[in-house]
Design an enzyme around this catalytic site. Sequence first.
Site, mmCIF file in Angstrom:
data_model
loop_
_atom_site.group_PDB
_atom_site.id
_atom_site.type_symbol
_atom_site.label_atom_id
_atom_site.label_comp_id
_atom_site.label_asym_id
_atom_site.label_seq_id
_atom_site.Cartn_x
_atom_site.Cartn_y
_atom_site.Cartn_z
ATOM 1 N N GLY A 171 0.748 -1.080 -0.068
ATOM 2 C CA GLY A 171 -0.109 -0.089 0.102
ATOM 3 C C GLY A 171 0.596 1.347 -0.030
ATOM 4 O O GLY A 171 0.952 1.883 -1.071
ATOM 5 N N CYS A 202 -7.354 23.406 16.821
ATOM 6 C CA CYS A 202 -7.380 24.152 17.715
ATOM 7 C C CYS A 202 -6.906 23.509 18.988
ATOM 8 O O CYS A 202 -7.531 22.903 19.784
ATOM 9 C CB CYS A 202 -8.984 24.604 18.270
ATOM 10 S SG CYS A 202 -8.939 25.958 19.397
#
Length: 472
Positions: A311, A384
């Site tokens: 992959g 944040c």
Amino acid sequence: MSLPTETTTRTTSRTTTTTAATAPASTPAAGPTAKAAGIAAAVRQAVADGLLGADRPLAGFVDVQGVRDSVDGLHEAFGEVPDVLHTFAAKACALVPVLRLLADAGMGCEVASPGELRLALDAGFPPARIVLDSPAKTREEIREALALGVALNADNLAELDRIDELRPTGSASVVGLRVNPQVGAGAIGAMSTATAHSKFGVALRDPGARERVVEAFVRRPWLTRLHAHVGSQGCPLPLIARGLATLHRLAEEIDDRVGHRRITSLDLGGGLPVNFADDCVTPTYAAYVAALTAAEPALLDGRYRLVTEFGRSLLAKNGFLAARVEYVKDAGGRRVAVTHAGAQVATRTVFMPEAWPVRVSAYGPDGTPKEGPVLPHDVAGPLCFAGDVVAHERPLPELAEGDWVVLHDTGAYYFSAPWAYNSLPRPGVYGCLRQEDGGGVAFATVRTPQTVREISVESGLAHADALLESSA
């Protein structure tokens, strides 16, 4: 053309089949500036075409020809192996157009969930070239795979009992059992799947486990495949090869116990680690083949059909992220560039920076490589929380608002596996198509940028009043 800081040479995974004695450790570079020039051309054209801009501050890009070259290199490395099915691990880039490109290039597909199975089928992979791996398959998932003729690897002996109940007579599905060779961990524990306490497979060295595995095959004529996965990133080739060689010895033992040929294929799960330090492709598929041959010379002789599940090594170096610099400031004597690429796309890099570092290079507002005095920068993301930083103290030309940063080698697991924290929209993804006549770069849309309205719909907009109504 000047080149951005930290960008080096281009190479692909194209290799030639070699013996264990001559397999190269890395692929030679195709040219000193080819990859850097290709990325620079793509960034510049993406800005000109409006794929990158103030209203599109983040996007992912896939090098289409690079993907095809990597697949060619894989097939070439295994060119002397009589019977092998190469599958792509869908989790590494779960985007239908990319999967369809891989299917067209001759790959099969390894999937690990109902969603990934749906993506593989929609991408055009025939069921016979799909392998379902998951440690938590439900009865319905097993039933569907068996009905479609998808191959599946049972994770444990209890799952074999379920397959006993659900398998229809004459099912075309190849069924295997995953074993854990318990050969130990690589450098990244969370990425190592053959440890003593791994959640995957039947722990082969536990007391009585090997005998139970052999008996499971003796009692089930339809159980014909063995599967193991040692890990990829952080795992050295000798460790991977030692674990996979276990399959061959176990297959021989099972066949001897049964009294005839029972095991017909071996699934060599997992892939290769990727070099994120520079553009050099190392280790190569040829080196992997050499390591397998050294660990067990008979593993690749054709007695057993092989299945691979690569992959990251096929996609990582064939993709990059480009993010806009929104603000630049100083904090505690450090230059901080606040960009739109953070943990929402580079989750592993932010939370495990030592294990998953990425290279960063700088471009000006028009997408041309940035020049000028080099300063150490923290390249931060938009999320944040304080730890949302993709690179610390990286030497880059002085960044300013409107510049672009490129995160290299992010074609696998980055823009295709977003984290939904802060409800940021998923970025657009585009295929880069090299023009034969030297006319630059053209783009094909792989995924359109998500809108904030789509985020709201995904987050329950249709049921906005549901909790109010239930409490009335």
